[in-house]
Design an enzyme around this catalytic site. Structure first.
Site, PDB file in Angstrom:
ATOM      1  N   ARG A  51       4.931 -20.036   7.302  1.00 49.53           N
ATOM      2  CA  ARG A  51       5.474 -21.112   8.142  1.00 49.53           C
ATOM      3  C   ARG A  51       5.306 -22.487   7.506  1.00 49.53           C
ATOM      4  NH1 ARG A  51       2.694 -20.228  13.781  1.00 49.53           N
ATOM      5  NH2 ARG A  51       1.049 -20.159  12.244  1.00 49.53           N
ATOM      6  N   LYS A 148      -3.496  -3.257   7.777  1.00 48.97           N
ATOM      7  CA  LYS A 148      -4.231  -2.881   8.979  1.00 48.97           C
ATOM      8  C   LYS A 148      -4.473  -4.136   9.803  1.00 48.97           C
ATOM      9  CE  LYS A 148      -9.161  -3.367   8.567  1.00 48.97           C
ATOM     10  NZ  LYS A 148     -10.482  -2.823   8.502  1.00 48.97           N
ATOM     11  N   HIS A 178      -6.809  -0.039   1.997  1.00 44.29           N
ATOM     12  CA  HIS A 178      -7.196  -0.367   0.623  1.00 44.29           C
ATOM     13  C   HIS A 178      -8.309   0.543   0.099  1.00 44.29           C
ATOM     14  CE1 HIS A 178     -10.109  -2.894   2.803  1.00 44.29           C
ATOM     15  NE2 HIS A 178     -10.881  -2.685   1.758  1.00 44.29           N
ATOM     16  N   LYS A 182      -9.123   2.532  -4.160  1.00 42.63           N
ATOM     17  CA  LYS A 182     -10.326   2.421  -4.984  1.00 42.63           C
ATOM     18  C   LYS A 182     -10.358   3.533  -6.041  1.00 42.63           C
ATOM     19  CE  LYS A 182     -13.257   0.050  -1.695  1.00 42.63           C
ATOM     20  NZ  LYS A 182     -13.604  -1.105  -2.521  1.00 42.63           N
ATOM     21  N   GLU A 216     -22.111  -2.732   5.698  1.00 41.38           N
ATOM     22  CA  GLU A 216     -21.842  -4.117   5.292  1.00 41.38           C
ATOM     23  C   GLU A 216     -23.061  -4.972   5.606  1.00 41.38           C
ATOM     24  OE1 GLU A 216     -17.478  -5.333   6.158  1.00 41.38           O
ATOM     25  OE2 GLU A 216     -18.114  -4.106   7.843  1.00 41.38           O
ATOM     26  N   ASP A 235     -12.040  -0.550  13.900  1.00 41.02           N
ATOM     27  CA  ASP A 235     -11.895  -1.361  12.694  1.00 41.02           C
ATOM     28  C   ASP A 235     -12.156  -0.553  11.418  1.00 41.02           C
ATOM     29  OD1 ASP A 235     -11.419  -3.980  11.600  1.00 41.02           O
ATOM     30  OD2 ASP A 235     -13.546  -4.068  11.063  1.00 41.02           O
ATOM     31  N   HIS A 240     -10.511   3.744   7.563  1.00 46.54           N
ATOM     32  CA  HIS A 240     -11.169   3.960   6.266  1.00 46.54           C
ATOM     33  C   HIS A 240     -12.014   5.242   6.224  1.00 46.54           C
ATOM     34  CE1 HIS A 240      -9.787   0.001   5.566  1.00 46.54           C
ATOM     35  NE2 HIS A 240     -10.754  -0.630   6.174  1.00 46.54           N
ATOM     36  N   LYS A 331     -22.154  -3.444  10.605  1.00 45.03           N
ATOM     37  CA  LYS A 331     -22.288  -4.796  10.043  1.00 45.03           C
ATOM     38  C   LYS A 331     -23.741  -5.225  10.094  1.00 45.03           C
ATOM     39  CE  LYS A 331     -17.647  -6.333  10.895  1.00 45.03           C
ATOM     40  NZ  LYS A 331     -17.304  -6.379   9.470  1.00 45.03           N
TER      41      LYS A 331
END
Ligand code: NAP
Length: 484
Positions: A51, A148, A178, A182, A216, A235, A240, A331
């Site tokens: 935009r 995603k 993704h 890998k 993570e 998520d 994944h 996380k």
């Protein structure tokens, strides 16, 4: 070992959302690296669209800054960067408006591969697809790449599939996960299907269990409000971890063609048993300081969204009946690591006597950091002192084993974008795969939402909630340590 760079046909790649975070951090720096490696033919062009009102020179300066920030200094070469920037163009377009489209159409070259990367919110996919068609920009061979999240449940994923199918055929749609780009993930297929060694053992008779961990260290800071509408199951697990599970559990495809591979993955998803509520542990991290916990960032002080989930999954088919797959992701955990561990059973009898305990053989496939594989085997402890056993790793780090070519493993995004240009869908999720994954995930989420369960708290920097340890302990097993 010298890595082979396979050239691609001339292409026009349009990136919608070219001013966004993903384009800046991954897509555009990745394209520069492919350019450096000689994979962008002289006629290939990249057209940024978003935009923001901007001219091409300003866009090029933004990309120069992104390369400066996200490409290793050793790969930055002023002359080559300038040559790459010359290939870039920018067209201001509002996905929901009607200006900019004729200018975009004018940028497309006949005879070039056409690819459109939708690096924007999924709510814009329909508007983009429709306008690409209405303005006659996307031909019947054009490819679109979508990111995603592909839906937040089965119904929304079906809606998205229908929206895209209104203008594009399945063979034109590239749904990115993704993780599939890998190096190690693809190597998993090479290890399984290019060697005879593992296949005879790759079943419930010899595999005790499989652990898939994606840990993570980062929290949700900054994107807490978005994350709070999603959670670890949506998520990470639905996409994944599910994809990793499929690659471990699938039957050998009859060839390495997109649909042959994707058919086998789909069969795994369809063979998944519903998950017993007692086999799921959900967690939410507590902070180590003020304003540092999940609830400080979620935008909802009573949030019941999980930042961690661990679950035991069964694949009900002849190969895997009886071998549990334990999945966990979260996380703010102790270390950033992604790993698949195939834990084999113990030998049926010890000829070395009870005193000589052995450990199971484990094939560990590391996705990050330090992509590679490691197999533990038992050997005789060196030296005198009789037949004592010890465990040693047979370690293969790709960076070490492959020499120079291994130290510069292309990023997953680079590899996947080049696959789009080549027209190879093997590493992309098919619509029915995504829907099957949601069909399995939806009841799991619905069950805990209906109970209104609170996730178990865990300390930031830990390995997750205590109850997750129990998930394996009660089966007489242990999680592998989460370490970098
Ligand atoms: P972002 O930083 O918010 O960027 C969004 C992009 O979309 C901007 O370039 C923005 O352009 C453009 N945009 C917004 N509204 C538009 C409209 N009406 N017409 C045309 N362009 C419009 O988002 P992002 O993090 O890059 O994520 C993009 C997509 O990738 C999302 O679907 C996200 O879920 C997915 N994804 C991102 C990551 C990541 O690491 N960032 C990882 C996985 C998946 P202007 O700023 O010029 O308005």
């Amino acid at each position: 070992m010298v890595s082979r760079v396979i050239p691609v046909d001339p292409f026009d790649l349009v990136i919608f959302g070219a001013t966004g975070d993903l384009a800046r951090r991954k897509i555009l720096p990745g394209l520069y690296r492919r350019f450096l490696d000689g994979q962008m033919p002289p006629e290939a062009r990249v057209i940024g669209a978003a935009r923001s009102a901007m001219e091409t020179p300003a866009f090029r300066e933004e990309v120069r800054a992104a390369i400066d920030e996200f490409v290793a200094p050793a790969r930055q070469d002023a002359t080559r960067i300038a040559e790459f920037l010359d290939r870039l163009h920018y067209v201001p377009i509002d996905a929901k408006g009607d200006t900019g489209w004729p200018e975009l159409a004018a940028q497309m070259r006949p005879g070039h591969v056409q690819a459109f990367y939708f690096s924007v919110a999924p709510s814009l996919f329909g508007a983009l697809a429709e306008r690409l068609h209405r303005h006659g920009i996307a031909g019947s061979e054009a490819r679109i790449v979508v990111e995603k999240p592909f839906g937040r449940d089965l119904a929304t994923a079906q809606d998205l599939n229908r929206t895209l199918a209104a203008h594009f055929e399945e063979r034109q749609i590239y749904r990115i996960d993704h993780y599939l780009g890998k190096e190690t993930v693809q190597n998993l297929m090479a290890v399984r299907f290019a060697n005879i060694l593992f296949e005879p053992l790759w079943n419930a008779q010899f595999v005790d269990h499989v652990q898939i961990t994606v840990a993570e260290t980062v929290g949700v800071d900054g994107r807490g409000a978005y994350y709070d509408t999603s959670g670890a199951m949506r998520d990470m697990v639905q996409n994944h971890l599910m994809q990793l599970l499929c690659l471990i559990a699938m039957e050998p495809p009859y060839c390495f063609e997109p649909d042959a591979v994707r058919d086998e993955k789909l069969k795994v998803i369809r063979a998944l048993d519903p998950v017993d509520p007692g086999d799921i542990v959900r967690g939410q991290y507590r902070g180590t300081g003020p304003d540092d916990g999940y609830l400080d960032h979620a935008g909802n002080p009573d949030s019941r969204t999980e930042s961690y989930v661990a679950l035991k999954v069964h694949v009900s088919n002849w190969r895997w009946k009886g071998t549990p797959f334990y999945l966990r992701t979260g996380k703010r955990l102790r270390a950033r690591t992604s790993e698949i561990a195939v834990v084999f059973k113990e030998p049926p009898h010890s000829i070395f006597g009870e005193a000589e305990r052995w450990r199971e053989n484990v094939l560990a496939i590391r996705l990050q950091p330090n992509e590679g594989m490691n197999m533990t085997v038992m050997i005789k402890e060196p030296g005198p002192g009789g037949m004592r056993l010890t465990e040693v790793p047979l370690d293969m780090s790709f960076a070490e084993a492959l020499g120079e070519s291994g130290t510069d493993i292309p990023d997953a995004y680079e590899r996947l974008i080049m696959d789009v240009i080549r027209g190879n869908q093997t590493l992309f999720m098919r619509g029915d795969e995504v829907e099957a994954a949601w069909a399995w995930t939806d009841p799991v989420i619905a069950a805990w939402e209906s109970r209104g369960d609170r996730p178990k708290p865990y300390d930031a920097g830990s390995s997750g909630p205590e109850d997750a340890l129990m998930l394996l302990h009660r089966d007489g097993r242990r999680w592998r340590e989460i370490r970098a």
